[in-house]
Design a protein around this motif. Structure first.
Motif, mmCIF file in Angstrom:
data_model
loop_
_atom_site.group_PDB
_atom_site.id
_atom_site.type_symbol
_atom_site.label_atom_id
_atom_site.label_comp_id
_atom_site.label_asym_id
_atom_site.label_seq_id
_atom_site.Cartn_x
_atom_site.Cartn_y
_atom_site.Cartn_z
ATOM 1 N N GLY A 12 6.122 -5.128 -26.236
ATOM 2 C CA GLY A 12 6.248 -3.681 -26.021
ATOM 3 C C GLY A 12 7.682 -3.313 -25.727
ATOM 4 N N THR A 13 7.889 -2.017 -25.605
ATOM 5 C CA THR A 13 9.214 -1.516 -25.254
ATOM 6 C C THR A 13 9.366 -1.514 -23.724
ATOM 7 N N PHE A 14 8.286 -1.240 -23.035
ATOM 8 C CA PHE A 14 8.260 -1.280 -21.560
ATOM 9 C C PHE A 14 9.419 -0.459 -20.966
ATOM 10 N N ASP A 15 9.432 0.813 -21.313
ATOM 11 C CA ASP A 15 10.556 1.677 -20.898
ATOM 12 C C ASP A 15 10.098 2.805 -19.970
ATOM 13 N N PRO A 16 9.651 2.505 -18.770
ATOM 14 C CA PRO A 16 9.583 1.215 -18.096
ATOM 15 C C PRO A 16 8.134 0.689 -18.065
ATOM 16 N N ILE A 17 7.982 -0.528 -17.515
ATOM 17 C CA ILE A 17 6.649 -1.113 -17.335
ATOM 18 C C ILE A 17 5.857 -0.268 -16.338
ATOM 19 N N THR A 18 4.555 -0.074 -16.631
ATOM 20 C CA THR A 18 3.682 0.718 -15.750
ATOM 21 C C THR A 18 2.514 -0.158 -15.272
ATOM 22 N N TYR A 19 1.723 0.393 -14.352
ATOM 23 C CA TYR A 19 0.529 -0.343 -13.918
ATOM 24 C C TYR A 19 -0.457 -0.521 -15.074
ATOM 25 N N GLY A 20 -0.408 0.355 -16.075
ATOM 26 C CA GLY A 20 -1.262 0.194 -17.261
ATOM 27 C C GLY A 20 -0.886 -1.060 -18.030
ATOM 28 N N HIS A 21 0.422 -1.273 -18.231
ATOM 29 C CA HIS A 21 0.879 -2.493 -18.905
ATOM 30 C C HIS A 21 0.472 -3.727 -18.094
ATOM 31 N N ILE A 22 0.685 -3.647 -16.792
ATOM 32 C CA ILE A 22 0.415 -4.810 -15.926
ATOM 33 C C ILE A 22 -1.072 -5.183 -15.996
ATOM 34 N N ASP A 23 -1.929 -4.171 -16.060
ATOM 35 C CA ASP A 23 -3.371 -4.402 -16.191
ATOM 36 C C ASP A 23 -3.670 -5.168 -17.494
ATOM 37 N N VAL A 24 -3.011 -4.778 -18.578
ATOM 38 C CA VAL A 24 -3.235 -5.456 -19.868
ATOM 39 C C VAL A 24 -2.741 -6.906 -19.793
ATOM 40 N N VAL A 25 -1.591 -7.125 -19.159
ATOM 41 C CA VAL A 25 -1.052 -8.493 -19.041
ATOM 42 C C VAL A 25 -2.005 -9.370 -18.219
ATOM 43 N N ARG A 26 -2.487 -8.843 -17.107
ATOM 44 C CA ARG A 26 -3.430 -9.606 -16.264
ATOM 45 C C ARG A 26 -4.689 -9.966 -17.042
ATOM 46 N N ARG A 27 -5.185 -9.007 -17.807
ATOM 47 C CA ARG A 27 -6.430 -9.242 -18.541
ATOM 48 C C ARG A 27 -6.199 -10.194 -19.723
ATOM 49 N N ALA A 28 -5.006 -10.104 -20.324
ATOM 50 C CA ALA A 28 -4.672 -11.065 -21.398
ATOM 51 C C ALA A 28 -4.652 -12.471 -20.813
ATOM 52 N N ARG A 29 -4.135 -12.583 -19.593
ATOM 53 C CA ARG A 29 -4.055 -13.889 -18.919
ATOM 54 C C ARG A 29 -5.445 -14.450 -18.611
ATOM 55 N N ARG A 30 -6.421 -13.557 -18.411
ATOM 56 C CA ARG A 30 -7.791 -14.016 -18.151
ATOM 57 C C ARG A 30 -8.383 -14.695 -19.376
ATOM 58 N N ILE A 31 -7.916 -14.266 -20.566
ATOM 59 C CA ILE A 31 -8.520 -14.847 -21.774
ATOM 60 C C ILE A 31 -7.633 -15.905 -22.432
ATOM 61 N N CYS A 32 -6.424 -16.080 -21.896
ATOM 62 C CA CYS A 32 -5.517 -17.055 -22.503
ATOM 63 C C CYS A 32 -4.658 -17.699 -21.408
ATOM 64 N N PRO A 33 -4.471 -19.046 -21.445
ATOM 65 C CA PRO A 33 -3.737 -19.711 -20.353
ATOM 66 C C PRO A 33 -2.256 -19.378 -20.276
ATOM 67 N N ARG A 34 -1.676 -18.974 -21.404
ATOM 68 C CA ARG A 34 -0.235 -18.682 -21.379
ATOM 69 C C ARG A 34 0.032 -17.329 -22.034
ATOM 70 N N VAL A 35 0.777 -16.489 -21.319
ATOM 71 C CA VAL A 35 1.086 -15.145 -21.807
ATOM 72 C C VAL A 35 2.591 -14.923 -21.705
ATOM 73 N N THR A 36 3.202 -14.552 -22.827
ATOM 74 C CA THR A 36 4.621 -14.177 -22.786
ATOM 75 C C THR A 36 4.736 -12.680 -23.025
ATOM 76 N N VAL A 37 5.299 -12.000 -22.042
ATOM 77 C CA VAL A 37 5.554 -10.562 -22.179
ATOM 78 C C VAL A 37 6.883 -10.428 -22.921
ATOM 79 N N ALA A 38 6.819 -9.852 -24.118
ATOM 80 C CA ALA A 38 7.991 -9.799 -24.996
ATOM 81 C C ALA A 38 8.546 -8.375 -25.006
#
Ligand code: PNS
Length: 166
Positions: A12-38
């Motif tokens: 994402g552009t993350f301009d800036p990062i919000t709690y909505g983005h953070i929620d998606v990252v946390r949930r992505a981590r629940r389904i996958c052992p490694r997550v890179t925020v790009a």
């Protein structure tokens, strides 16, 4: 047997990062052992540039996601599928809020598929409490002096305050 995906990108552009983005990252981590925020260098949605520099956006994301096991943050420039190949990620996870997101994301997923069909596009429906939340709305609120502490981590709220209330 096809291999399972054990590393995904959340770009994402993350301009800036919000709690909505953070929620998606946390949930992505629940389904996958490694997550890179790009974090994309990006010109911003309307091509006029981002409010925060790439370095600032990466720094906010790192601070906001600190301590989340299996999650790291990196900047990128160029094609997302190239980054995925470079870091060995087999999928790209994005959050979907409304139909407007769907149209845009479907196009992105289609382009990415044409560039590299081995990279899966995976979508997470946004949590209802964040379905209205966007970086642009947060920037607009902050620019008019609105309180954004409910929507972004403290480091971002401070930076927005400094940027718009000098
Ligand atoms: O937060 P955003 O603005 O929705 O993120 C969009 C982003 C950065 C994920 C997208 O524009 C992207 O992937 N940019 C890199 C260039 C690319 O690979 N584009 C898609 C195929 S042409």
């Amino acid at each position: 047997m096809t291999e399972c995906i054990n590393h995904v990108l959340v770009p994402g552009t993350f301009d800036p990062i919000t709690y909505g983005h953070i929620d998606v990252v946390r949930r992505a981590r629940r389904i996958c052992p490694r997550v890179t925020v790009a974090v994309a260098r990006s010109l911003g949605k309307n091509g006029v540039g981002t409010t925060f520099t790439l370095e600032e956006r990466v720094d906010f994301a790192r601070r906001a996601l600190e301590g989340l096991d299996g999650v790291d943050v990196m900047p990128f420039d160029g094609l997302l599928v190239n980054l995925a190949r470079q870091v060995g990620a087999g999928g790209v996870v994005k959050g979907l809020r409304a139909m407007t997101d769907f149209e845009y994301e479907l196009q992105q997923a289609d382009l990415n598929y044409r560039l590299d069909p081995s990279i899966e596009s995976i979508f997470i429906m946004s949590s209802p409490e964040y379905s209205y939340l966007s970086s642009s709305a947060v920037r607009e609120m902050a620019s008019f002096g609105g309180d954004v502490t409910e929507f972004v981590p403290p480091c971002v709220a401070d930076a927005l305050h400094q940027r718009f209330n000098r």
